[in-house]
Design a protein around this motif. Sequence first.
Motif, short mmCIF file in Angstrom:
data_model
loop_
_atom_site.label_atom_id
_atom_site.label_comp_id
_atom_site.label_asym_id
_atom_site.label_seq_id
_atom_site.Cartn_x
_atom_site.Cartn_y
_atom_site.Cartn_z
N LYS A 37 -41.85 82.43 -9.36
CA LYS A 37 -40.60 82.92 -8.81
C LYS A 37 -39.59 83.16 -9.92
N TYR A 38 -38.56 83.93 -9.62
CA TYR A 38 -37.56 84.31 -10.62
C TYR A 38 -36.26 83.55 -10.37
N HIS A 39 -36.01 82.57 -11.24
CA HIS A 39 -34.82 81.75 -11.16
C HIS A 39 -33.70 82.49 -11.91
N THR A 98 -26.56 80.30 -9.08
CA THR A 98 -28.02 80.37 -9.24
C THR A 98 -28.65 80.78 -7.92
N LYS A 99 -29.78 81.45 -8.02
CA LYS A 99 -30.56 81.82 -6.84
C LYS A 99 -31.98 82.15 -7.29
N THR A 100 -32.94 81.94 -6.39
CA THR A 100 -34.34 82.16 -6.73
C THR A 100 -34.91 83.29 -5.88
N PHE A 101 -35.71 84.17 -6.53
CA PHE A 101 -36.30 85.32 -5.85
C PHE A 101 -37.80 85.37 -6.12
N THR A 102 -38.53 86.00 -5.21
CA THR A 102 -39.97 86.21 -5.43
C THR A 102 -40.22 87.53 -6.14
N ALA A 148 -33.96 90.09 -7.97
CA ALA A 148 -33.16 89.18 -8.80
C ALA A 148 -32.16 89.95 -9.65
N VAL A 149 -32.62 91.03 -10.26
CA VAL A 149 -31.76 91.86 -11.10
C VAL A 149 -30.64 92.49 -10.27
N LYS A 150 -31.01 93.02 -9.09
CA LYS A 150 -30.01 93.67 -8.22
C LYS A 150 -28.96 92.67 -7.77
N TRP A 151 -29.40 91.49 -7.35
CA TRP A 151 -28.46 90.47 -6.90
C TRP A 151 -27.52 90.05 -8.01
N ALA A 152 -28.07 89.86 -9.23
CA ALA A 152 -27.26 89.42 -10.37
C ALA A 152 -26.17 90.44 -10.68
N GLY A 191 -31.58 60.73 2.47
CA GLY A 191 -32.67 61.44 1.80
C GLY A 191 -32.90 62.80 2.41
N LEU A 192 -32.75 62.89 3.71
CA LEU A 192 -32.91 64.17 4.41
C LEU A 192 -31.84 65.18 3.94
N ILE A 193 -30.59 64.72 3.86
CA ILE A 193 -29.51 65.59 3.39
C ILE A 193 -29.79 66.06 1.97
N ARG A 194 -30.20 65.15 1.11
CA ARG A 194 -30.43 65.49 -0.29
C ARG A 194 -31.62 66.44 -0.45
N ARG A 195 -32.67 66.25 0.36
CA ARG A 195 -33.82 67.16 0.26
C ARG A 195 -33.43 68.58 0.69
N ALA A 196 -32.62 68.67 1.75
CA ALA A 196 -32.17 69.99 2.20
C ALA A 196 -31.29 70.65 1.16
N MET A 197 -30.42 69.89 0.54
CA MET A 197 -29.52 70.46 -0.47
C MET A 197 -30.27 70.84 -1.74
N LYS A 198 -31.31 70.07 -2.06
CA LYS A 198 -32.13 70.41 -3.23
C LYS A 198 -32.80 71.76 -3.04
N LEU A 199 -33.31 72.00 -1.82
CA LEU A 199 -33.91 73.29 -1.54
C LEU A 199 -32.83 74.36 -1.45
N GLY A 200 -31.62 73.94 -1.07
CA GLY A 200 -30.50 74.87 -1.01
C GLY A 200 -30.18 75.47 -2.37
N ILE A 201 -30.52 74.75 -3.46
CA ILE A 201 -30.34 75.30 -4.81
C ILE A 201 -31.23 76.52 -4.98
N GLU A 202 -32.49 76.40 -4.51
CA GLU A 202 -33.43 77.51 -4.62
C GLU A 202 -32.98 78.69 -3.76
N TRP A 203 -32.38 78.39 -2.62
CA TRP A 203 -31.92 79.45 -1.73
C TRP A 203 -30.60 80.08 -2.19
N GLY A 204 -29.96 79.47 -3.17
CA GLY A 204 -28.72 80.03 -3.69
C GLY A 204 -27.46 79.54 -3.01
N TYR A 205 -27.57 78.53 -2.15
CA TYR A 205 -26.40 78.02 -1.44
C TYR A 205 -25.73 76.86 -2.18
N VAL A 206 -26.48 76.18 -3.02
CA VAL A 206 -26.02 74.95 -3.65
C VAL A 206 -26.29 75.01 -5.15
#
Length: 316
Positions: free
Chosen positions: A10-12, A23-27, A32-36, A123-138
């Motif tokens: 994936k493209y971080h 930050t945001k992650t794309f496949t 990724a370039v367009k979003w940036a 732990g549930l909140i933190r796991r969701a937020m960790k994935l939120g980094i990959e989604w570009g929300y956090v």
Amino acid sequence: MATIRKRSGKYHTQIRKNGSNITKTFTNKADAVKWAREQEVKIDQGTYISEKETVTLSFLLEKWEQEVLRSLKSWSVERYKVAMIQRKLGNLTLDKVTSAVLVKYRDTRLTEAANQTVKHELGLIRRAMKLGIEWGYVTSVPYLTLPSLKGQARTRRLKKEELDYLITTLEPYLGQITVLLIETAMRRGELAKLSLADVDLERRLVHLQDTKNGDDRTIPLSNRALEAIKYLIDNAKSDQLLNYSKDQLTDRFIKHCKSIGIENFRLHDLRHEGVSKLFEKGLNMMEVSSISGHKDLAMLKRYTHINPVTLLDKIN
């Protein structure tokens, strides 16, 4: 200027500009370039608004539940925790979900629920937020000290006379289920999923498929377990071993314990009882784990409480 790195296929993408760090992650690299480029223009124009300032924790948890949690075996239990957290904190935008907020939530919840429950929720909140980094929300996950579980393990075991009284006062069908759970140290969900085809009476084995930790395992049947499972087979009304669902089983067991005055004893405690008895019979740690299905030997030790009286013969 954006930095785009390929990680695990994936493209971080990271943008650091005019004090903003996004930050945001794309496949797809083109995406990724367009979003940036779009974000850099917004920053230059002063129109950029962080996702953290518009996306709520409720939205993030719902997305995480639908895309991740729903595929896990624990979803049926965890979804209630998601709903509870959404009621308590869901209206907060992600920029407001700080360490201080979670610490306050932790301390309040500890007056309402057990340490283990609160630890799971955080732990549930933190796991969701960790994935939120990959989604570009956090951009980062708040840190806080989780509740300690030291001294929290249940040590409740019935005395022999209590256990005998429990089994003999149960109606026969539920009594045989109770014996089987103790003798095999199975989880209630594992027993409820068993079909008649999973039982090999000739070889005295029961095959559990797709258990909680994702593995299959085969359990040997003691003499008492064999008699109990024969009784259940003889009384089966379908191709399933049990005529009860796991929830019906729990309800009937709890009601009976209350009716005969046995306090602070849960159906799951039969698994603790079973594991302890396996050790008391002389089985070693690896032998017990092969029956109980525990992968974490430290967890197995926490679940086990051996009656010191049974050790007298060994030390004399």
